[in-house]
Design a protein around this motif. Sequence first.
Motif, PDB file in Angstrom:
ATOM      1  N   LEU A 198       0.507  -1.357   0.105  1.00 28.53           N
ATOM      2  CA  LEU A 198      -0.055   0.163  -0.184  1.00 28.53           C
ATOM      3  C   LEU A 198       0.699   1.449   0.272  1.00 28.53           C
ATOM      4  O   LEU A 198       0.262   1.981  -0.747  1.00 28.53           O
ATOM      5  CB  LEU A 198      -0.890  -0.137   1.036  1.00 28.53           C
ATOM      6  CG  LEU A 198      -2.414  -0.841   1.218  1.00 28.53           C
ATOM      7  CD1 LEU A 198      -2.741  -0.873   2.740  1.00 28.53           C
ATOM      8  CD2 LEU A 198      -3.069  -1.022   0.170  1.00 28.53           C
ATOM      9  N   ASP A 199       1.850   1.315   0.496  1.00 29.84           N
ATOM     10  CA  ASP A 199       2.526   2.719   0.592  1.00 29.84           C
ATOM     11  C   ASP A 199       3.953   3.325  -0.629  1.00 29.84           C
ATOM     12  O   ASP A 199       4.734   3.477  -0.748  1.00 29.84           O
ATOM     13  CB  ASP A 199       3.835   2.788   1.767  1.00 29.84           C
ATOM     14  CG  ASP A 199       2.972   1.768   3.470  1.00 29.84           C
ATOM     15  OD1 ASP A 199       2.084   2.902   3.341  1.00 29.84           O
ATOM     16  OD2 ASP A 199       3.876   1.572   4.508  1.00 29.84           O
ATOM     17  N   ARG A 203       6.045   6.099  -1.602  1.00 25.95           N
ATOM     18  CA  ARG A 203       7.259   6.061  -1.245  1.00 25.95           C
ATOM     19  C   ARG A 203       7.978   6.814  -2.965  1.00 25.95           C
ATOM     20  O   ARG A 203       7.613   6.173  -3.922  1.00 25.95           O
ATOM     21  CB  ARG A 203       7.546   5.008  -0.706  1.00 25.95           C
ATOM     22  CG  ARG A 203       7.597   4.881   0.679  1.00 25.95           C
ATOM     23  CD  ARG A 203       7.962   3.481   1.481  1.00 25.95           C
ATOM     24  NE  ARG A 203       8.907   3.648   1.533  1.00 25.95           N
ATOM     25  CZ  ARG A 203       9.860   2.986   1.540  1.00 25.95           C
ATOM     26  NH1 ARG A 203       9.658   1.689   1.499  1.00 25.95           N
ATOM     27  NH2 ARG A 203      11.166   2.712   1.388  1.00 25.95           N
ATOM     28  N   GLU A 204       9.628   7.138  -2.266  1.00 22.31           N
ATOM     29  CA  GLU A 204      10.003   7.729  -3.654  1.00 22.31           C
ATOM     30  C   GLU A 204      10.891   6.929  -4.521  1.00 22.31           C
ATOM     31  O   GLU A 204      11.613   5.847  -2.892  1.00 22.31           O
ATOM     32  CB  GLU A 204      10.546   8.486  -3.512  1.00 22.31           C
ATOM     33  CG  GLU A 204       9.501   9.818  -3.898  1.00 22.31           C
ATOM     34  CD  GLU A 204       9.757  11.361  -3.631  1.00 22.31           C
ATOM     35  OE1 GLU A 204      11.254  10.921  -2.857  1.00 22.31           O
ATOM     36  OE2 GLU A 204       9.223  12.892  -3.405  1.00 22.31           O
ATOM     37  N   VAL A 205      11.561   6.739  -5.280  1.00 22.91           N
ATOM     38  CA  VAL A 205      12.775   5.696  -5.758  1.00 22.91           C
ATOM     39  C   VAL A 205      14.604   5.015  -4.886  1.00 22.91           C
ATOM     40  O   VAL A 205      14.801   4.904  -4.784  1.00 22.91           O
ATOM     41  CB  VAL A 205      12.932   5.454  -7.272  1.00 22.91           C
ATOM     42  CG1 VAL A 205      11.490   4.650  -7.490  1.00 22.91           C
ATOM     43  CG2 VAL A 205      13.576   6.796  -7.505  1.00 22.91           C
ATOM     44  N   SER A 206      14.324   7.454  -3.991  1.00 26.38           N
ATOM     45  CA  SER A 206      15.822   7.569  -3.857  1.00 26.38           C
ATOM     46  C   SER A 206      15.615   7.072  -2.332  1.00 26.38           C
ATOM     47  O   SER A 206      16.261   6.857  -2.142  1.00 26.38           O
ATOM     48  CB  SER A 206      15.627   9.284  -3.455  1.00 26.38           C
ATOM     49  OG  SER A 206      14.788   9.274  -3.454  1.00 26.38           O
ATOM     50  N   ASP A 293      14.923  10.982  -9.626  1.00 28.27           N
ATOM     51  CA  ASP A 293      15.281  10.538  -7.751  1.00 28.27           C
ATOM     52  C   ASP A 293      13.324  10.607  -7.265  1.00 28.27           C
ATOM     53  O   ASP A 293      12.778   9.638  -6.044  1.00 28.27           O
ATOM     54  CB  ASP A 293      15.618  10.654  -7.252  1.00 28.27           C
ATOM     55  CG  ASP A 293      15.830  12.050  -6.946  1.00 28.27           C
ATOM     56  OD1 ASP A 293      15.099  13.176  -7.343  1.00 28.27           O
ATOM     57  OD2 ASP A 293      16.481  13.297  -6.894  1.00 28.27           O
ATOM     58  N   THR A 294      12.509  11.390  -7.542  1.00 28.47           N
ATOM     59  CA  THR A 294      11.151  11.803  -6.901  1.00 28.47           C
ATOM     60  C   THR A 294      10.676  11.165  -7.671  1.00 28.47           C
ATOM     61  O   THR A 294       9.229  10.803  -6.854  1.00 28.47           O
ATOM     62  CB  THR A 294      10.762  13.077  -7.191  1.00 28.47           C
ATOM     63  OG1 THR A 294      10.439  13.035  -8.867  1.00 28.47           O
ATOM     64  CG2 THR A 294      11.656  14.340  -6.349  1.00 28.47           C
ATOM     65  N   THR A 295      10.298   9.495  -8.413  1.00 28.10           N
ATOM     66  CA  THR A 295       9.560   9.158  -8.676  1.00 28.10           C
ATOM     67  C   THR A 295       8.432   7.809  -7.458  1.00 28.10           C
ATOM     68  O   THR A 295       9.753   7.565  -7.117  1.00 28.10           O
ATOM     69  CB  THR A 295      10.175   8.052 -10.029  1.00 28.10           C
ATOM     70  OG1 THR A 295      10.412   8.833 -10.997  1.00 28.10           O
ATOM     71  CG2 THR A 295       8.849   6.779 -10.884  1.00 28.10           C
ATOM     72  N   SER A 296       8.101   8.055  -7.839  1.00 24.77           N
ATOM     73  CA  SER A 296       7.342   7.006  -6.800  1.00 24.77           C
ATOM     74  C   SER A 296       7.765   5.421  -7.263  1.00 24.77           C
ATOM     75  O   SER A 296       7.443   5.060  -8.392  1.00 24.77           O
ATOM     76  CB  SER A 296       5.624   7.153  -6.349  1.00 24.77           C
ATOM     77  OG  SER A 296       5.046   6.419  -7.847  1.00 24.77           O
ATOM     78  N   MET A 297       7.802   4.834  -6.285  1.00 20.14           N
ATOM     79  CA  MET A 297       8.275   3.461  -6.693  1.00 20.14           C
ATOM     80  C   MET A 297       7.001   2.680  -7.080  1.00 20.14           C
ATOM     81  O   MET A 297       7.145   1.833  -8.237  1.00 20.14           O
ATOM     82  CB  MET A 297       8.053   2.304  -5.044  1.00 20.14           C
ATOM     83  CG  MET A 297       9.918   2.813  -4.469  1.00 20.14           C
ATOM     84  SD  MET A 297      10.474   2.184  -3.204  1.00 20.14           S
ATOM     85  CE  MET A 297       9.061   2.637  -2.114  1.00 20.14           C
TER      86      MET A 297
END
Length: 432
Positions: A198-199, A203-206, A293-297
């Motif tokens: 769910l998270d 959360r970001e790839v960074s 680096d701000t892309t969500s997982m």
Amino acid sequence: MDPFIWWTAGTIVLLLLMSAFFSGSETALTAVSRAALQRMKDKGSAAAGQALKLTEDSERLIGAILLGNNLVNILAASLATVLFTHLFGEAGVIWATGVMTLLVLIFAEVTPKTYAITNSETAALKVAWPISILVRLLSPFVNAVRVIARGALFLFGVKADPDARILGASEEIRGAIDLHHSAGAVEKDDRDRLLAALDLGQREVSEVMMHRRNIETIDADLPPAEIVSLCLQSRYTRIPIWRDEPENIVGVIHAKDLLRAVNDLTGKAPDGASALDQIVITDIAMEPWFVPDTTSMDEQMREFLRRKSHFALVVDEYGDLQGLITLEDILEEIVGDITDEHDEDEVMIQREPDGSFEIDGSTTVRDLNRFGDWSLPDDEAATIAGLVIHEAQTIPTVGQVFVFHGFRFEILSRERHQIKRIRMKEATEVAA
């Protein structure tokens, strides 16, 4: 006996049965899981579809049921007063109050609601059609009551919005998972996996990428034989190659592509070893894929699946290389560490005999929370070393001790400005 008594008593019993129906229906339709109704609807249950439709407008549903329930209860109480006054005179009012309170409480409230709670799906399917007819019949009255109720709330400064939901779908699912875990119905590992999934959108790839400091790269201008040797020595299948400077990534070499090229050349040449010199590494390498680096997982995982690629390089807003992210990194956030025969055994968290924990500084706060079922904040720093630095507002030296968030942190080792090992212990245990 006077027929009036029989008719009145029979009518009261009928009204109590109707009250029980309304009370049970209210509980069943509010307690039943919408997900369960949706599954039954998908299997062809018309009653489940009708129940699902009823629960979409909960204010209208509850309004109609309460209106019907109050009508029959008030009418039953009034008839009971008439009946007992007829039998006992003025004392009949007291008799009617006591008897009707017991009858309504036991047979029209507790009993039907208990059944509806324990058999919510069955009860909801049984009452769906009758209640839907009732809702349509009482719709004009319910709408009038809605207007009056909202007007009364408005006078007290309360703005009623029936379409507003206190919790979003994700929060509702999260709350249900935590509730079932606390009740013992969901194991901790299952809860952690479900919550981690769910998270992903928040959360970001960074937060999970391999930092550029730890990336294995190869100079594209090295002799082909040396490149082949380095690829075989590496525990990774995909390795970035650079030219001129390490951050100038020009491609990603896949070990299988490289070995296929080596096999083709050595099979055709009389001297296999000399054929390696003919390899042009940039012709074999895949084009590098850079992601912010701000892309969500969650978004990154979808892109991995869409592009049928498992490897991406992470850059910041200035285009500088920050690290790399793989599909495995994201999956590990859900299911935990995935290791194979080529992975090195790294002890990230080690329990000590005294109850403390020796932790690698690069351990993420989320993994630490998942390990100990703790609640350390992960909004300011991704790793435990970052959290210590954030709280200390300085780069600690070896031997320094900090206490925050209910834990004692002792710096065990440091390499230049990087915290390598930390000893962590609950502050309550230290105080004891």
